[in-house]
Design a protein around this motif. Structure first.
Motif, PDB file in Angstrom:
ATOM      1  N   TRP A  40      56.321 -26.977   2.981  1.00 15.27           N
ATOM      2  CA  TRP A  40      56.196 -25.664   3.607  1.00 15.27           C
ATOM      3  C   TRP A  40      56.569 -24.602   2.581  1.00 15.27           C
ATOM      4  CZ3 TRP A  40      60.075 -22.085   5.752  1.00 15.27           C
ATOM      5  CH2 TRP A  40      61.371 -22.360   5.296  1.00 15.27           C
ATOM      6  N   GLN A  41      56.255 -23.372   2.870  1.00 15.46           N
ATOM      7  CA  GLN A  41      56.518 -22.268   1.949  1.00 15.46           C
ATOM      8  C   GLN A  41      56.996 -21.050   2.718  1.00 15.46           C
ATOM      9  OE1 GLN A  41      53.727 -21.689  -1.206  1.00 15.46           O
ATOM     10  NE2 GLN A  41      54.082 -19.482  -1.349  1.00 15.46           N
ATOM     11  N   ILE A  42      58.012 -20.383   2.186  1.00 12.69           N
ATOM     12  CA  ILE A  42      58.486 -19.119   2.742  1.00 12.69           C
ATOM     13  C   ILE A  42      58.523 -18.104   1.619  1.00 12.69           C
ATOM     14  CG2 ILE A  42      60.905 -19.869   2.514  1.00 12.69           C
ATOM     15  CD1 ILE A  42      61.522 -18.053   4.955  1.00 12.69           C
ATOM     16  N   ASP A  43      57.804 -17.022   1.788  1.00 15.72           N
ATOM     17  CA  ASP A  43      57.618 -16.024   0.737  1.00 15.72           C
ATOM     18  C   ASP A  43      57.032 -16.725  -0.486  1.00 15.72           C
ATOM     19  OD1 ASP A  43      58.785 -13.824  -1.408  1.00 15.72           O
ATOM     20  OD2 ASP A  43      58.471 -12.975   0.584  1.00 15.72           O
ATOM     21  N   ALA A  44      57.664 -16.577  -1.647  1.00 11.59           N
ATOM     22  CA  ALA A  44      57.121 -17.181  -2.865  1.00 11.59           C
ATOM     23  C   ALA A  44      57.685 -18.570  -3.132  1.00 11.59           C
ATOM     24  CB  ALA A  44      57.408 -16.279  -4.059  1.00 11.59           C
ATOM     25  N   ILE A 261      62.761 -21.259  12.172  1.00 12.04           N
ATOM     26  CA  ILE A 261      63.592 -22.341  11.633  1.00 12.04           C
ATOM     27  C   ILE A 261      64.562 -22.788  12.717  1.00 12.04           C
ATOM     28  CG2 ILE A 261      65.250 -22.994   9.852  1.00 12.04           C
ATOM     29  CD1 ILE A 261      63.990 -20.615   8.185  1.00 12.04           C
ATOM     30  N   ALA A 262      64.398 -24.007  13.205  1.00 10.89           N
ATOM     31  CA  ALA A 262      65.286 -24.543  14.236  1.00 10.89           C
ATOM     32  C   ALA A 262      66.652 -24.834  13.628  1.00 10.89           C
ATOM     33  CB  ALA A 262      64.686 -25.814  14.837  1.00 10.89           C
ATOM     34  N   ASP A 263      67.695 -24.303  14.246  1.00  9.85           N
ATOM     35  CA  ASP A 263      69.040 -24.401  13.686  1.00  9.85           C
ATOM     36  C   ASP A 263      70.000 -24.869  14.774  1.00  9.85           C
ATOM     37  OD1 ASP A 263      71.422 -24.123  12.359  1.00  9.85           O
ATOM     38  OD2 ASP A 263      71.396 -21.930  12.305  1.00  9.85           O
ATOM     39  N   GLY A 264      70.168 -26.187  14.881  1.00 11.26           N
ATOM     40  CA  GLY A 264      71.078 -26.733  15.880  1.00 11.26           C
ATOM     41  C   GLY A 264      70.430 -27.845  16.672  1.00 11.26           C
ATOM     42  N   ALA A 280      58.560 -25.060  15.254  1.00 12.52           N
ATOM     43  CA  ALA A 280      59.356 -24.738  14.057  1.00 12.52           C
ATOM     44  C   ALA A 280      58.565 -25.013  12.785  1.00 12.52           C
ATOM     45  CB  ALA A 280      60.656 -25.533  14.050  1.00 12.52           C
ATOM     46  N   ASP A 281      58.762 -24.154  11.786  1.00 15.57           N
ATOM     47  CA  ASP A 281      58.176 -24.377  10.462  1.00 15.57           C
ATOM     48  C   ASP A 281      59.088 -25.241   9.599  1.00 15.57           C
ATOM     49  OD1 ASP A 281      55.769 -22.508  10.523  1.00 15.57           O
ATOM     50  OD2 ASP A 281      57.383 -21.141  11.086  1.00 15.57           O
TER      51      ASP A 281
END
Length: 374
Positions: A40-44, A261-264, A280-281
């Motif tokens: 996966w990619q977030i921003d750059a 982003i799943a957190d938990g 979720a990504d």
């Protein structure tokens, strides 16, 4: 169709689901596990796996952040933790691992009373940068104003603002609250912010310009938020709600995609799969990586809520160790409980249900099928 249940004559509630309440369903097609992509990619910034380590002292040190980065994940340092309060936190990590349960909260409150040092923030982030992996650090909303300049000066690639819950409309009569929209606009690095657990809260955070939104509220293994505050957000429903906000914001903004982003609540490989299935990504995990042989917690796991000076909303829990960081990520698995080979399990689930990448897996059929442990 309404999903509300009558609690009593004067109150109704919406039924919400945790990851244990749902399962994914195979489709008409299957694939070879080696033919699927889990990147996966977030921003750059591109990552080979969708696994982000939670910024917790029991999970991440500069060394484990570097190791996870080299394995294709993203390690996020807690910039309010022991590594930014003490030049050498190892003796204190050893002490926390030996504490008796009845004295752990009080002693941790004493240890974490040590002030955060700006020079240590810079030193820890620069250590990660020198290793050539993506650099990420986290601050709470309360500390962001005070230390963000030091974080940026150290050369952080991704900045995480993480709290039990974060809103774009915090109201305070005592201090000027953090203006997230202005702050993110003026900052020159991508910002991931959360937690959020509802459609409306997430939509407001997306409108601040955040690159990613963390989904969750006190749902981790070390949290006691439900028993202390009476607040809980079942993760399957929360992720699906925030994914709907992402879809609507994509239309509203004319094509701006905000990562979810799943957190938990993601302790084992099946939870990771179901988080992606709900939209979720990527996932932020704590307990799953705290079980690594290299983890600073030495088989114990705790978050910042466990040592809050006035109202602890977490605890130090024993998660044990099950293998090296590489084995937890890529196996081989020596037991069938979902603690080892997280990435391999994700690949296998995608291959079994016929999806070739994470975005496709978000379209998988999901059923309500509460898990009954044996």
């Amino acid at each position: 169709m309404s999903n509300e249940i009558e609690i009593g004559r004067g109150k109704r509630g919406r039924r919400a689901f945790s990851f244990d309440d749902i399962a994914i369903v195979p489709s008409r097609r299957t694939r070879d596990p080696q033919d699927v992509s889990v990147s996966w990619q977030i921003d750059a910034y591109h990552f080979e796996t969708p696994i982000i380590a939670a910024p917790m002292d029991s999970v991440m040190s500069p060394a484990t952040a570097i190791a996870l980065g080299k394995l294709g994940g993203l390690g996020v340092l807690d910039l309010e933790g022991l590594w930014t309060r003490f030049e050498d936190p190892q003796p204190l990590l050893d002490e926390i691992a030996r504490l008796a349960p009845e004295e752990s909260t009080r002693r941790m409150q004493e240890i974490y009373a040590e002030p955060i040092k700006a020079e240590l923030i810079k030193a820890r982030l620069q250590e990660v940068r020198a290793a050539g992996v993506t650099v990420a650090g986290a601050l709470s909303p309360q500390r962001t104003q005070e230390f963000y300049a030091d974080v940026v000066a150290a050369g952080v690639d991704l900045f995480v603002i993480r709290g039990t819950t974060v809103s774009a409309e915090h109201v305070s009569s005592n201090a000027e609250p953090l203006n997230l929209k202005r702050f993110i606009y003026e900052l020159d690095v991508p910002v991931i912010v959360g937690g959020a657990s509802t459609y409306t809260a997430a939509l407001h955070l997306m409108r601040t310009g955040a690159a990613g939104v963390l989904v969750g509220f006190g749902g981790g293994a070390a949290h006691t938020t439900r028993t202390t505050l009476g607040i809980h957000a079942p993760m399957a429903s929360a992720v699906a709600d925030v994914a709907a906000a992402r879809r609507d914001y994509l239309d509203e903004s004319g094509g701006r995609y905000v990562h979810v982003i799943a957190d938990g609540g993601i302790g084992r490989s099946g939870d990771l799969v179901k988080a992606v299935a709900c939209g979720a990504d990527a996932v932020m995990v704590g307990a799953a990586l705290a079980r690594a042989d290299e983890a600073p917690g030495q088989g114990w796991h705790w978050g910042p809520e466990a040592h809050h000076p006035q109202l602890p909303r977490g605890e130090r829990v024993q998660v044990g160790t099950c293998g090296s960081l590489e084995e937890i990520m890529f196996g081989p698995g020596r037991q069938s409980d979902g603690t080892l080979n997280l990435v391999g399990a994700l690949r296998r689930a995608m291959a079994t249900t016929g999806y070739s990448d994470l975005k496709e897996l978000q379209r998988v059929e999901v059923v309500v099928s509460p898990y009954q442990p044996r």
